[in-house]
Design a protein around this motif. Structure first.
Motif, PDB file in Angstrom:
ATOM      1  N   PHE A   1      29.050   3.932  36.579  1.00 25.53           N
ATOM      2  CA  PHE A   1      29.607   4.009  37.928  1.00 25.53           C
ATOM      3  C   PHE A   1      30.558   5.198  38.071  1.00 25.53           C
ATOM      4  CE2 PHE A   1      28.631  -0.453  37.087  1.00 25.53           C
ATOM      5  CZ  PHE A   1      27.771  -0.731  38.149  1.00 25.53           C
ATOM      6  N   ALA A   2      31.175   5.603  36.975  1.00 27.56           N
ATOM      7  CA  ALA A   2      32.087   6.747  37.015  1.00 27.56           C
ATOM      8  C   ALA A   2      31.357   8.074  36.860  1.00 27.56           C
ATOM      9  CB  ALA A   2      33.142   6.598  35.925  1.00 27.56           C
ATOM     10  N   LEU A   3      30.172   8.048  36.245  1.00 23.63           N
ATOM     11  CA  LEU A   3      29.445   9.292  35.971  1.00 23.63           C
ATOM     12  C   LEU A   3      28.368   9.611  36.992  1.00 23.63           C
ATOM     13  CD1 LEU A   3      28.942   9.016  32.093  1.00 23.63           C
ATOM     14  CD2 LEU A   3      30.716  10.261  33.326  1.00 23.63           C
ATOM     15  N   VAL A   4      27.880   8.610  37.703  1.00 21.84           N
ATOM     16  CA  VAL A   4      26.716   8.837  38.563  1.00 21.84           C
ATOM     17  C   VAL A   4      27.001   9.829  39.674  1.00 21.84           C
ATOM     18  CG1 VAL A   4      27.250   6.900  40.104  1.00 21.84           C
ATOM     19  CG2 VAL A   4      24.876   7.650  39.817  1.00 21.84           C
ATOM     20  N   LYS A   5      28.234   9.869  40.155  1.00 21.10           N
ATOM     21  CA  LYS A   5      28.565  10.805  41.238  1.00 21.10           C
ATOM     22  C   LYS A   5      28.497  12.250  40.771  1.00 21.10           C
ATOM     23  CE  LYS A   5      32.118  11.790  44.681  1.00 21.10           C
ATOM     24  NZ  LYS A   5      33.468  11.400  45.228  1.00 21.10           N
ATOM     25  N   GLU A   6      28.886  12.500  39.535  1.00 22.77           N
ATOM     26  CA  GLU A   6      28.909  13.868  39.013  1.00 22.77           C
ATOM     27  C   GLU A   6      27.588  14.262  38.360  1.00 22.77           C
ATOM     28  OE1 GLU A   6      31.363  15.903  39.469  1.00 22.77           O
ATOM     29  OE2 GLU A   6      32.743  14.453  40.370  1.00 22.77           O
ATOM     30  N   LEU A   7      26.923  13.336  37.681  1.00 24.27           N
ATOM     31  CA  LEU A   7      25.730  13.682  36.898  1.00 24.27           C
ATOM     32  C   LEU A   7      24.423  13.329  37.587  1.00 24.27           C
ATOM     33  CD1 LEU A   7      26.916  12.572  33.333  1.00 24.27           C
ATOM     34  CD2 LEU A   7      27.055  14.830  34.385  1.00 24.27           C
ATOM     35  N   GLY A   8      24.437  12.379  38.475  1.00 23.94           N
ATOM     36  CA  GLY A   8      23.208  12.004  39.168  1.00 23.94           C
ATOM     37  C   GLY A   8      22.184  11.392  38.228  1.00 23.94           C
ATOM     38  N   LEU A   9      20.975  12.011  38.192  1.00 24.17           N
ATOM     39  CA  LEU A   9      19.894  11.483  37.364  1.00 24.17           C
ATOM     40  C   LEU A   9      20.154  11.651  35.867  1.00 24.17           C
ATOM     41  CD1 LEU A   9      16.795  12.686  39.426  1.00 24.17           C
ATOM     42  CD2 LEU A   9      17.832  10.413  39.385  1.00 24.17           C
ATOM     43  N   LEU A  10      21.103  12.493  35.512  1.00 20.32           N
ATOM     44  CA  LEU A  10      21.421  12.688  34.095  1.00 20.32           C
ATOM     45  C   LEU A  10      22.302  11.567  33.537  1.00 20.32           C
ATOM     46  CD1 LEU A  10      22.146  16.527  33.980  1.00 20.32           C
ATOM     47  CD2 LEU A  10      20.117  15.334  33.169  1.00 20.32           C
ATOM     48  N   THR A  11      22.726  10.659  34.387  1.00 17.30           N
ATOM     49  CA  THR A  11      23.598   9.581  33.928  1.00 17.30           C
ATOM     50  C   THR A  11      22.929   8.737  32.856  1.00 17.30           C
ATOM     51  OG1 THR A  11      24.637   9.507  36.124  1.00 17.30           O
ATOM     52  CG2 THR A  11      24.970   7.607  34.672  1.00 17.30           C
ATOM     53  N   GLY A  12      21.636   8.423  33.064  1.00 20.31           N
ATOM     54  CA  GLY A  12      20.912   7.600  32.091  1.00 20.31           C
ATOM     55  C   GLY A  12      20.856   8.219  30.706  1.00 20.31           C
ATOM     56  N   PRO A  13      20.341   9.477  30.576  1.00 22.25           N
ATOM     57  CA  PRO A  13      20.302  10.100  29.239  1.00 22.25           C
ATOM     58  C   PRO A  13      21.673  10.259  28.599  1.00 22.25           C
ATOM     59  CG  PRO A  13      18.859  11.261  30.756  1.00 22.25           C
ATOM     60  CD  PRO A  13      19.642  10.283  31.582  1.00 22.25           C
ATOM     61  N   VAL A  14      22.673  10.623  29.411  1.00 24.05           N
ATOM     62  CA  VAL A  14      24.023  10.796  28.859  1.00 24.05           C
ATOM     63  C   VAL A  14      24.564   9.471  28.357  1.00 24.05           C
ATOM     64  CG1 VAL A  14      26.413  11.365  29.439  1.00 24.05           C
ATOM     65  CG2 VAL A  14      24.553  12.836  30.224  1.00 24.05           C
ATOM     66  N   LEU A  15      24.343   8.413  29.124  1.00 23.41           N
ATOM     67  CA  LEU A  15      24.815   7.096  28.700  1.00 23.41           C
ATOM     68  C   LEU A  15      24.090   6.638  27.441  1.00 23.41           C
ATOM     69  CD1 LEU A  15      26.728   4.794  29.497  1.00 23.41           C
ATOM     70  CD2 LEU A  15      24.800   3.738  30.693  1.00 23.41           C
ATOM     71  N   PHE A  16      22.803   6.972  27.332  1.00 20.62           N
ATOM     72  CA  PHE A  16      22.050   6.613  26.120  1.00 20.62           C
ATOM     73  C   PHE A  16      22.616   7.303  24.904  1.00 20.62           C
ATOM     74  CE2 PHE A  16      18.688   7.841  23.145  1.00 20.62           C
ATOM     75  CZ  PHE A  16      18.241   6.582  22.744  1.00 20.62           C
ATOM     76  N   VAL A  17      22.934   8.586  25.009  1.00 16.93           N
ATOM     77  CA  VAL A  17      23.491   9.327  23.881  1.00 16.93           C
ATOM     78  C   VAL A  17      24.851   8.788  23.482  1.00 16.93           C
ATOM     79  CG1 VAL A  17      24.305  11.595  23.129  1.00 16.93           C
ATOM     80  CG2 VAL A  17      22.190  11.422  24.426  1.00 16.93           C
ATOM     81  N   ILE A  18      25.695   8.482  24.477  1.00 14.70           N
ATOM     82  CA  ILE A  18      27.033   7.961  24.179  1.00 14.70           C
ATOM     83  C   ILE A  18      26.920   6.605  23.494  1.00 14.70           C
ATOM     84  CG2 ILE A  18      29.186   7.146  25.206  1.00 14.70           C
ATOM     85  CD1 ILE A  18      28.863   9.275  27.361  1.00 14.70           C
ATOM     86  N   SER A  19      26.030   5.749  23.988  1.00 18.93           N
ATOM     87  CA  SER A  19      25.860   4.437  23.373  1.00 18.93           C
ATOM     88  C   SER A  19      25.341   4.552  21.947  1.00 18.93           C
ATOM     89  CB  SER A  19      24.882   3.603  24.217  1.00 18.93           C
ATOM     90  OG  SER A  19      25.357   3.469  25.549  1.00 18.93           O
ATOM     91  N   TRP A  20      24.440   5.493  21.725  1.00 25.46           N
ATOM     92  CA  TRP A  20      23.909   5.688  20.371  1.00 25.46           C
ATOM     93  C   TRP A  20      24.989   6.170  19.411  1.00 25.46           C
ATOM     94  CZ3 TRP A  20      23.193  10.320  17.554  1.00 25.46           C
ATOM     95  CH2 TRP A  20      22.475  10.161  16.368  1.00 25.46           C
ATOM     96  N   LEU A  21      25.856   7.053  19.886  1.00 24.17           N
ATOM     97  CA  LEU A  21      26.924   7.570  19.039  1.00 24.17           C
ATOM     98  C   LEU A  21      27.944   6.479  18.698  1.00 24.17           C
ATOM     99  CD1 LEU A  21      27.614  11.040  20.712  1.00 24.17           C
ATOM    100  CD2 LEU A  21      26.509  10.615  18.517  1.00 24.17           C
TER     101      LEU A  21
END
Length: 210
Positions: free
Chosen positions: A188-208
């Motif tokens: 919810f905090a990233l979707v405004k800035e990243l848009g469609l990239l929110t999913g991949p970014v969230l996946f990478v952060i969760s994996w780390l």
């Protein structure tokens, strides 16, 4: 500091002390995590070169809550017979760190020691005690250097206590729950800035993090 008194200590002794000091952190890490460089003698996945390797036992810090050791001790007390297991042999390459830093004649003694970083600290103290008194090197300088070695010896016990401290189960559970809630609210905090990239970014952060 030993470089300042190189003339009194001697170049050869100064190099031996420096090599021992350089080997200390490696041996301390191997004591805390002994499986980093050691290979079991009966492990067929690794080829051992007898000329450039040395045999030794695993130098592992004792664990206070070792259930297996407590069970063996109880059986010995009840039966009066020894139930100790034969310790497995390991090997290391003498050409790698920290073994190549050890002075000639000290490699075998260090390998046989029960606590190798403590043995290195004791060897450094012996080297310093053997330095003769002189106009620029007195008992005051010797005690100052030996006190630094004593601090290294004390750090061994401190590292072992940190390594053996068990994380409370409730603390681990609360940390995991807090992290999960933070990750669920992060999109919810990233979707405004990243848009469609929110999913991949969230996946990478969760994996780390997991």
């Amino acid at each position: 500091m030993i470089v300042l008194y190189e003339n009194e200590i001697g170049i050869a002794k100064r190099k031996r002390i420096q090599n021992l000091l350089a080997a200390f952190p490696y041996l301390l890490r191997h004591r805390i995590r002994p499986d980093l460089v050691m290979r079991r003698l009966d492990d067929e996945n690794y080829q051992r070169d007898p000329e450039h390797t040395i045999l030794l036992y695993r130098d592992a810090a004792a664990i206070d809550n070792d259930v297996e050791a407590a069970t063996v001790a109880q059986i010995e007390e009840e039966t009066g017979k020894s139930r100790r297991k034969t310790r497995p042999l390991y090997w290391v390459d003498k050409r790698t760190l920290p073994w190549r830093l050890l002075p000639p004649g000290a490699l075998e003694k260090c390998a046989r020691a029960q606590n190798r970083p403590l043995w290195v600290a004791d060897r450094m103290a012996q080297e310093l005690r053997q330095v003769p008194d002189g106009p620029n090197f007195t008992a005051r300088e010797r005690l100052t250097l030996i006190s630094s070695v004593s601090k290294l010896s004390a750090s061994i016990g401190a590292c072992e206590r940190i390594h053996q401290t068990v994380v409370p189960l409730n603390y681990a559970r609360h940390s995991l729950r807090s992290l999960t809630i933070w990750l669920l609210s992060l999109p919810f905090a990233l979707v405004k800035e990243l848009g469609l990239l929110t999913g991949p970014v969230l996946f990478v952060i969760s994996w780390l993090l997991f």
